[in-house]
Design a protein around this motif. Structure first.
Motif, PDB file in Angstrom:
ATOM      1  N   PRO A  12      38.216 -34.966 -11.533  1.00  0.00           N
ATOM      2  CA  PRO A  12      37.185 -35.342 -10.558  1.00  0.00           C
ATOM      3  C   PRO A  12      35.832 -35.520 -11.245  1.00  0.00           C
ATOM      4  CG  PRO A  12      38.485 -33.493  -9.752  1.00  0.00           C
ATOM      5  CD  PRO A  12      38.853 -33.690 -11.189  1.00  0.00           C
ATOM      6  N   GLU A  13      35.229 -36.672 -11.076  1.00  0.00           N
ATOM      7  CA  GLU A  13      33.961 -36.979 -11.745  1.00  0.00           C
ATOM      8  C   GLU A  13      32.893 -35.939 -11.417  1.00  0.00           C
ATOM      9  OE1 GLU A  13      31.442 -38.773 -14.262  1.00  0.00           O
ATOM     10  OE2 GLU A  13      33.400 -39.664 -13.860  1.00  0.00           O
ATOM     11  N   ARG A  14      32.863 -35.501 -10.172  1.00  0.00           N
ATOM     12  CA  ARG A  14      31.817 -34.555  -9.770  1.00  0.00           C
ATOM     13  C   ARG A  14      31.970 -33.224 -10.489  1.00  0.00           C
ATOM     14  NH1 ARG A  14      26.980 -34.045  -9.527  1.00  0.00           N
ATOM     15  NH2 ARG A  14      26.081 -32.642  -7.982  1.00  0.00           N
ATOM     16  N   TYR A  15      33.218 -32.776 -10.683  1.00  0.00           N
ATOM     17  CA  TYR A  15      33.396 -31.507 -11.387  1.00  0.00           C
ATOM     18  C   TYR A  15      33.008 -31.642 -12.853  1.00  0.00           C
ATOM     19  CZ  TYR A  15      35.380 -27.148 -13.072  1.00  0.00           C
ATOM     20  OH  TYR A  15      35.535 -25.911 -13.659  1.00  0.00           O
ATOM     21  N   VAL A  16      33.330 -32.765 -13.475  1.00  0.00           N
ATOM     22  CA  VAL A  16      32.905 -32.995 -14.857  1.00  0.00           C
ATOM     23  C   VAL A  16      31.385 -32.966 -14.947  1.00  0.00           C
ATOM     24  CG1 VAL A  16      32.909 -34.625 -16.786  1.00  0.00           C
ATOM     25  CG2 VAL A  16      34.968 -34.331 -15.413  1.00  0.00           C
ATOM     26  N   GLU A  17      30.733 -33.607 -13.993  1.00  0.00           N
ATOM     27  CA  GLU A  17      29.274 -33.620 -13.984  1.00  0.00           C
ATOM     28  C   GLU A  17      28.715 -32.215 -13.829  1.00  0.00           C
ATOM     29  OE1 GLU A  17      28.406 -36.282 -10.825  1.00  0.00           O
ATOM     30  OE2 GLU A  17      28.701 -38.099 -12.051  1.00  0.00           O
ATOM     31  N   HIS A  18      29.352 -31.384 -12.972  1.00  0.00           N
ATOM     32  CA  HIS A  18      28.913 -29.996 -12.807  1.00  0.00           C
ATOM     33  C   HIS A  18      29.013 -29.241 -14.130  1.00  0.00           C
ATOM     34  CE1 HIS A  18      29.594 -29.797  -8.154  1.00  0.00           C
ATOM     35  NE2 HIS A  18      28.455 -30.342  -8.487  1.00  0.00           N
ATOM     36  N   CYS A  19      30.113 -29.440 -14.841  1.00  0.00           N
ATOM     37  CA  CYS A  19      30.293 -28.761 -16.127  1.00  0.00           C
ATOM     38  C   CYS A  19      29.272 -29.237 -17.148  1.00  0.00           C
ATOM     39  CB  CYS A  19      31.710 -28.986 -16.648  1.00  0.00           C
ATOM     40  SG  CYS A  19      32.992 -28.171 -15.679  1.00  0.00           S
ATOM     41  N   GLU A  20      29.001 -30.521 -17.139  1.00  0.00           N
ATOM     42  CA  GLU A  20      27.993 -31.056 -18.063  1.00  0.00           C
ATOM     43  C   GLU A  20      26.610 -30.514 -17.736  1.00  0.00           C
ATOM     44  OE1 GLU A  20      30.081 -35.351 -19.194  1.00  0.00           O
ATOM     45  OE2 GLU A  20      28.733 -35.217 -17.461  1.00  0.00           O
ATOM     46  N   GLU A  21      26.318 -30.355 -16.437  1.00  0.00           N
ATOM     47  CA  GLU A  21      25.047 -29.765 -16.028  1.00  0.00           C
ATOM     48  C   GLU A  21      24.927 -28.332 -16.535  1.00  0.00           C
ATOM     49  OE1 GLU A  21      25.021 -30.063 -11.805  1.00  0.00           O
ATOM     50  OE2 GLU A  21      24.972 -32.267 -11.805  1.00  0.00           O
ATOM     51  N   ALA A  22      26.024 -27.575 -16.476  1.00  0.00           N
ATOM     52  CA  ALA A  22      26.008 -26.192 -16.949  1.00  0.00           C
ATOM     53  C   ALA A  22      25.727 -26.139 -18.441  1.00  0.00           C
ATOM     54  CB  ALA A  22      27.352 -25.525 -16.640  1.00  0.00           C
ATOM     55  N   VAL A  23      26.312 -27.053 -19.202  1.00  0.00           N
ATOM     56  CA  VAL A  23      26.084 -27.088 -20.644  1.00  0.00           C
ATOM     57  C   VAL A  23      24.627 -27.436 -20.946  1.00  0.00           C
ATOM     58  CG1 VAL A  23      26.649 -28.365 -22.758  1.00  0.00           C
ATOM     59  CG2 VAL A  23      28.479 -27.623 -21.233  1.00  0.00           C
ATOM     60  N   ARG A  24      24.091 -28.424 -20.238  1.00  0.00           N
ATOM     61  CA  ARG A  24      22.691 -28.809 -20.466  1.00  0.00           C
ATOM     62  C   ARG A  24      21.727 -27.685 -20.094  1.00  0.00           C
ATOM     63  NH1 ARG A  24      24.586 -33.626 -17.878  1.00  0.00           N
ATOM     64  NH2 ARG A  24      24.922 -35.300 -19.397  1.00  0.00           N
ATOM     65  N   ALA A  25      22.085 -26.925 -19.062  1.00  0.00           N
ATOM     66  CA  ALA A  25      21.218 -25.818 -18.642  1.00  0.00           C
ATOM     67  C   ALA A  25      21.086 -24.757 -19.726  1.00  0.00           C
ATOM     68  CB  ALA A  25      21.766 -25.186 -17.363  1.00  0.00           C
ATOM     69  N   CYS A  26      22.023 -24.741 -20.676  1.00  0.00           N
ATOM     70  CA  CYS A  26      21.992 -23.774 -21.775  1.00  0.00           C
ATOM     71  C   CYS A  26      21.346 -24.358 -23.030  1.00  0.00           C
ATOM     72  CB  CYS A  26      23.410 -23.315 -22.110  1.00  0.00           C
ATOM     73  SG  CYS A  26      24.259 -22.521 -20.748  1.00  0.00           S
TER      74      CYS A  26
END
Length: 297
Positions: free
Chosen positions: A147-161
């Motif tokens: 799911p594109e949205r879940y991938v985006e959520h994971c990418e957001e988590a990585v960027r937040a770090c």
């Protein structure tokens, strides 16, 4: 290099990301790598309250776990990171074609059409990756839909770090990189309340099944073996009939305290040797199997 590794490798930046995080089993394993060597690892649990209705980590809690691990596995001049997602977040499949489309956009469209109707999410909102394989009689594709949205959520988590998401993929694809010696092997992987069965012939994945086990495995080893055999035996027979060869051995990973018993009892039922997933000798004991396969496979 087999297709599973090419599948991963062609989507990687060069050099490969220094940080790798595998999500699954109620937690996150993080590692800092140097080429094919894992230098440091760390692990953080993700309580049930930090997961959505599908059992997937929420981005805020995933970011907290990653941020908490970084002092243990860092520092590094590179900020590139890979995320390997659990089976609940992805769908892996093998699709056969009489003739593969030559253009990549046409092949991607054909793969999306094959996925349509079989995904628990809208294929139009999926991130699809694929890799060409050469079979004995037909060409095939090893494909991944997330799911594109879940991938985006994971990418957001990585960027937040403070990291840069270089690649988001499948932990099972990493595991498959450690399978495939001489002849055909059948991988059995228990993860996230489901069992993945994959037939690997040399460099190619020829069959993939994912079977939900909502009640988990029976705590009694004998009962658990009987339950598993109801899925293993027909899969084994289909794989041998479909490919036209014999399974050389069964490879197990993720079965916890039952794994040793299964390794001892399955050969008597199947007439085949059963072995644990071969983890490279220099892989840390804390590495998840997907992470180990991604780095060392």
């Amino acid at each position: 290099m087999g297709p599973v590794l090419r599948f991963l490798d062609r989507l990687m930046p060069d050099p490969h990301p220094a940080f790798v995080f595998e999500i699954g089993g109620g937690g996150v394993v993080g590692a800092r790598r140097d080429g094919s060597t894992v230098r440091k690892t760390a692990y953080r649990e993700l309580p049930d309250t930090t997961q959505d209705s599908a059992g997937l980590a929420l981005p805020e809690e995933l970011a907290t776990a990653i941020r908490d691990m970084l002092p243990e596995i860092g520092p590094h001049t590179s900020r590139m990171a890979t995320l390997l997602l659990p089976d609940a977040a992805v769908r892996l499949a093998v699709f056969e074609f009489e003739k593969l489309p030559r253009r990549e956009r046409d092949l991607r469209r054909a793969v999306a059409e094959r996925f349509a109707g079989s995904l628990p999410f809208d294929v139009r909102a999926a991130r699809i990756q694929h890799c060409r394989q050469s079979g004995r009689s037909r060409e095939s594709v090893l494909a991944l839909a997330t799911p594109e949205r879940y991938v985006e959520h994971c990418e957001e988590a990585v960027r937040a770090c403070g990291l840069v998401p270089a690649f988001v993929g499948s932990a099972t694809a990493g595991v498959l990189s450690l399978v495939g010696g001489k002849g055909m092997e059948l991988l059995l992987r228990l993860s996230g309340g489901a069992m993945t069965l994959a037939a690997v012939t040399g460099p190619s994945v020829t069959l993939l099944r994912r079977i939900s086990l909502p009640e988990g495995l029976h705590p009694d080893a004998a009962a658990a073996t009987r339950d598993l055999l109801t899925d293993i035996v027909p899969t084994l027979a289909f794989a041998e009939g479909h490919v036209g060869g014999k399974i050389a051995r069964v490879v197990l990973t993720g079965f916890g305290t039952l794994q040793r018993t299964l390794l001892e009892t399955l050969p008597g039922h199947l007439g085949l040797p059963a072995v644990p997933l071969p983890i490279p000798g220099d892989a840390s004991a804390e590495c998840g199997p997907g992470l180990a396969g991604y780095v060392h496979g």
